[in-house]
Design an enzyme around this catalytic site. Sequence first.
Site, mmCIF file in Angstrom:
data_model
loop_
_atom_site.group_PDB
_atom_site.id
_atom_site.type_symbol
_atom_site.label_atom_id
_atom_site.label_comp_id
_atom_site.label_asym_id
_atom_site.label_seq_id
_atom_site.Cartn_x
_atom_site.Cartn_y
_atom_site.Cartn_z
ATOM 1 N N CYS A 1 0.809 -1.279 -0.047
ATOM 2 C CA CYS A 1 0.005 -0.104 0.008
ATOM 3 C C CYS A 1 0.934 1.176 -0.091
ATOM 4 C CB CYS A 1 -0.953 -0.020 1.242
ATOM 5 S SG CYS A 1 -0.387 0.313 2.702
ATOM 6 N N HIS B 1 13.064 -16.292 12.207
ATOM 7 C CA HIS B 1 12.509 -16.174 13.601
ATOM 8 C C HIS B 1 11.051 -16.342 13.827
ATOM 9 C CE1 HIS B 1 16.599 -14.695 15.256
ATOM 10 N NE2 HIS B 1 16.887 -15.473 14.126
HETATM 11 C C1 RB5 Z 1 -3.957 5.346 0.246
HETATM 12 O O1 RB5 Z 1 -4.010 6.553 -0.104
HETATM 13 C C2 RB5 Z 1 -2.921 4.903 1.569
HETATM 14 O O2 RB5 Z 1 -3.676 5.708 2.704
HETATM 15 C C3 RB5 Z 1 -2.752 3.538 1.951
HETATM 16 O O3 RB5 Z 1 -2.462 3.176 0.652
HETATM 17 C C4 RB5 Z 1 -1.789 3.003 2.828
HETATM 18 O O4 RB5 Z 1 -0.776 3.777 2.890
HETATM 19 C C5 RB5 Z 1 -2.342 3.082 4.127
HETATM 20 O O5 RB5 Z 1 -1.599 2.525 5.026
#
Ligand code: RB5
Length: 149
Positions: free
Chosen positions: A66, A99
């Site tokens: 993400c 681990h």
């Molecule tokens: C998306 O904009 C962002 O908030 C998501 O990808 C992530 O970074 C959340 O942890």
Amino acid sequence: MKIGLAADHGGYALKEQLSEYIQGLGYEVYDYGARTYDAKDDYPDLVIPLAQGVARKEVVKGIAVCGSGVGAAIAANKIKDVRASVIMDTYSARQGVEHDAMNVMCLGGRIIGIEVAQELVKAYLEAEYSGAERHNRRLGKVQDLEDKW
Ligand code: RB5
């Protein structure tokens, strides 16, 4: 060995690059999405299916991307038998498996570039859980807590 991938819009570009890289290393890839870039998608919708796939052993290890890796780790860790962490260095990528039996590595698509990501992925995929008594004992304590809740 089949590797699961997932990413929201914050990690989509890096996931696509890593998918090619991982296949180039000789692993099979299962992509849990997103299959196309969608600026409005939400990481739990992509990461939870990956985590469930890891828990069901559809794939041996998962990689979730993400924007920061944080949301992906939070979501993945809600699934029983999944041990996810944000990783930014090769020591943790390897030791997290050896681990702690980490089975979902979370990366920040807005934090690291492809070169570093490739090194992290290689260290993670090549690592194996040690099976040492002390590691089993610690993992057992985590699993007991998971079962209790
Ligand atoms: C998306 O904009 C962002 O908030 C998501 O990808 C992530 O970074 C959340 O942890």
